[in-house]
Design a protein around this motif. Structure first.
Motif, short mmCIF file in Angstrom:
data_model
loop_
_atom_site.label_atom_id
_atom_site.label_comp_id
_atom_site.label_asym_id
_atom_site.label_seq_id
_atom_site.Cartn_x
_atom_site.Cartn_y
_atom_site.Cartn_z
N THR A 128 -26.38 7.91 26.39
CA THR A 128 -27.69 8.76 25.88
C THR A 128 -28.21 8.96 27.03
O THR A 128 -28.80 9.97 26.51
N VAL A 129 -27.72 8.45 27.90
CA VAL A 129 -28.81 9.35 29.40
C VAL A 129 -27.93 9.93 30.59
O VAL A 129 -28.30 9.50 31.42
N GLY A 130 -26.68 9.84 30.20
CA GLY A 130 -25.80 10.30 30.93
C GLY A 130 -24.95 9.70 32.32
O GLY A 130 -23.90 9.34 33.12
N LYS A 131 -25.52 8.02 31.35
CA LYS A 131 -24.64 6.58 32.93
C LYS A 131 -23.81 5.80 31.84
O LYS A 131 -24.46 4.74 32.03
N GLY A 132 -23.36 6.80 31.10
CA GLY A 132 -23.02 5.50 30.44
C GLY A 132 -20.90 5.03 31.36
O GLY A 132 -20.78 5.67 32.29
N LEU A 133 -20.61 4.08 30.21
CA LEU A 133 -19.20 3.77 31.41
C LEU A 133 -18.04 4.19 29.93
O LEU A 133 -18.23 3.74 28.94
N THR A 134 -16.87 4.88 30.59
CA THR A 134 -16.03 4.57 29.19
C THR A 134 -13.93 4.74 29.83
O THR A 134 -14.23 4.59 30.54
N GLY A 135 -13.99 3.90 28.52
CA GLY A 135 -12.51 3.22 29.07
C GLY A 135 -11.75 4.24 27.57
O GLY A 135 -12.14 3.65 27.07
N ILE A 136 -10.62 4.07 28.51
CA ILE A 136 -10.04 4.91 27.83
C ILE A 136 -8.51 4.10 27.50
O ILE A 136 -7.73 4.26 28.84
N ALA A 137 -7.89 4.06 26.33
CA ALA A 137 -6.53 3.53 26.07
C ALA A 137 -5.76 4.91 25.79
O ALA A 137 -6.23 5.24 24.01
N LYS A 159 -18.72 7.67 33.44
CA LYS A 159 -17.18 7.39 33.96
C LYS A 159 -16.36 7.45 33.17
O LYS A 159 -16.61 6.18 32.52
N VAL A 160 -15.55 8.07 33.38
CA VAL A 160 -13.88 7.56 32.65
C VAL A 160 -13.48 6.44 33.30
O VAL A 160 -12.26 6.92 34.51
N TYR A 161 -13.16 5.83 32.92
CA TYR A 161 -11.60 4.65 33.03
C TYR A 161 -10.90 5.01 32.10
O TYR A 161 -10.60 4.73 31.18
N GLU A 162 -9.19 4.88 33.03
CA GLU A 162 -8.08 4.77 31.80
C GLU A 162 -7.30 4.13 32.39
O GLU A 162 -7.14 3.42 33.06
N PHE A 163 -6.96 3.35 31.20
CA PHE A 163 -5.81 1.84 31.46
C PHE A 163 -4.98 1.28 30.20
O PHE A 163 -5.35 1.84 29.30
N SER A 164 -4.77 -0.08 30.40
CA SER A 164 -4.14 -0.38 29.05
C SER A 164 -4.80 -1.13 27.86
O SER A 164 -5.90 -1.19 28.40
N GLU A 165 -4.36 -0.76 26.79
CA GLU A 165 -4.99 -1.03 26.45
C GLU A 165 -6.18 -2.90 26.14
O GLU A 165 -6.86 -3.62 25.57
N ASP A 166 -4.92 -3.90 26.58
CA ASP A 166 -5.38 -5.20 26.77
C ASP A 166 -6.25 -5.31 27.21
O ASP A 166 -7.25 -6.05 27.64
N TYR A 167 -7.43 -4.22 28.39
CA TYR A 167 -8.17 -4.31 28.80
C TYR A 167 -9.37 -4.25 27.53
O TYR A 167 -10.45 -4.63 29.02
N LEU A 168 -9.63 -3.21 27.06
CA LEU A 168 -10.05 -3.03 26.35
C LEU A 168 -11.18 -4.04 25.36
O LEU A 168 -12.24 -3.95 25.85
#
Ligand SMILES: NC(=O)c1ccc[n+]([C@@H]2O[C@H](COP(=O)([O-])OP(=O)(O)OC[C@H]3O[C@@H](n4cnc5c(N)ncnc54)[C@H](OP(=O)(O)O)[C@@H]3O)[C@@H](O)[C@H]2O)c1
Length: 270
Positions: A128-137, A159-168
């Motif tokens: 909401t203040v542009g300081k999020g963290l997002t993980g994508i599987a 900030k966007v991170y891509e990884f396996s669903e196991d980490y989510l």
């Protein structure tokens, strides 16, 4: 983005994701189609949301317009997952479904939306203040364009991170539940200041500024976390006295277990 985007559940997080995209004109309000559950939310969005987007009640026939959208953002509560009717994609297969539901697995998403390419995303409230963290599987057979489209939805605010669903699940515990854990710590430390006679507002302000300063120090200096701890802990001093109490009360273990517990809870939604 020229695509039409459907948003199933236009609550706090969906608004936090979509509003900056509208602000930056990366999507046009007329290309946003959102669906909510209640008359109250429908009216509220129509009256108070700053953009004139298309909004429907999920029970209305008109809401079927979302089936045509090439991109769908699923942002209801996980508890309501079974309430939503399947999205029969009439215009064509393979449209993108991006789910931000805590815990709901790619497997369940694919079963519920067989005509869609599913992506599971975990994001957190600081978006909401542009300081999020997002993980994508990524689910199976997601195209390069669909990957780019998904990342574009979140890159503006996190900030966007891509990884396996196991980490989510653990990513969710740390980043999504994390702000509540930090809020609790801020509240408790402020109460400590209060106990020492400081006014509540001042105490809270001091804690917040101390945390911001500590984080900037960690990020900008080359010292490690444990070096920082040692730096402010002198023999027989006040800090070691404070740390001794925390160790006696097993604060480390409590924090570790809080993350394990949140992660396990997320797994239960699968
Ligand atoms: N809050 C967080 O910190 C956070 C962080 C990361 C991810 N998430 C995830 O984001 C999702 C949404 O959370 P939120 O905090 O934004 O929730 P929220 O504010 O309660 O919004 C939920 C939205 O879903 C709508 N809805 C409920 N049932 C529906 C149905 N059958 N069909 C269509 N729409 C329906 C609600 O409409 P009404 O208002 O009409 O009921 C509301 O617009 C959750 O899955 C959560 O796991 C939350």
């Amino acid at each position: 983005m020229t695509h039409k985007i459907a948003i199933i559940g236009f609550g706090n997080i969906a608004k936090a994701i979509v509003t900056p995209l509208l602000d930056k004109k990366l999507i046009q309000p007329e290309n946003v189609y959102c669906v909510v559950n209640s008359e109250k939310s429908l009216e509220n969005i129509k009256k108070n949301y700053k953009y004139k987007i298309n909004v429907y009640k999920s029970s209305s026939k008109d809401s079927k317009v979302i089936w045509d959208c090439q991109v769908k953002l699923l942002s209801i509560k996980p508890q309501n997952f079974n309430d939503i009717s399947e999205l029969h994609d009439i215009k064509g297969k393979d449209s993108l479904l991006v789910s931000i539901l805590a815990g709901v697995s790619l497997n369940r998403l694919t079963q519920k939306f067989p005509n869609h390419k599913c992506v599971r995303v975990v994001t957190n409230i600081p978006i909401t203040v542009g300081k999020g963290l997002t993980g994508i599987a990524w689910g199976e057979e997601i195209t390069k364009d669909q990957k780019q489209m998904t990342k574009k939805l979140f890159e503006n605010t996190s900030k966007v991170y891509e990884f396996s669903e196991d980490y989510l699940d653990t990513f969710l515990a740390l980043t999504s539940s994390g702000p509540a854990i930090i809020a609790l710590i801020i509240e408790a430390l402020s109460d400590g200041g209060l106990s020492g006679g400081l006014p509540k507002k001042l105490s809270e302000e001091l804690v917040i500024e101390m945390i911001i300063g500590t984080i900037i120090l960690i990020k900008e200096s080359k010292i490690t976390i444990s070096e920082l701890k040692n730096l402010v802990t002198s023999p027989g001093g006040t800090t070691i006295s404070a740390l001794r109490v925390l160790e006696k009360k097993s604060i480390r273990s409590a924090l570790i277990e809080s993350i394990v517990s949140a992660s396990n809870r997320s797994k239960e939604f699968r």
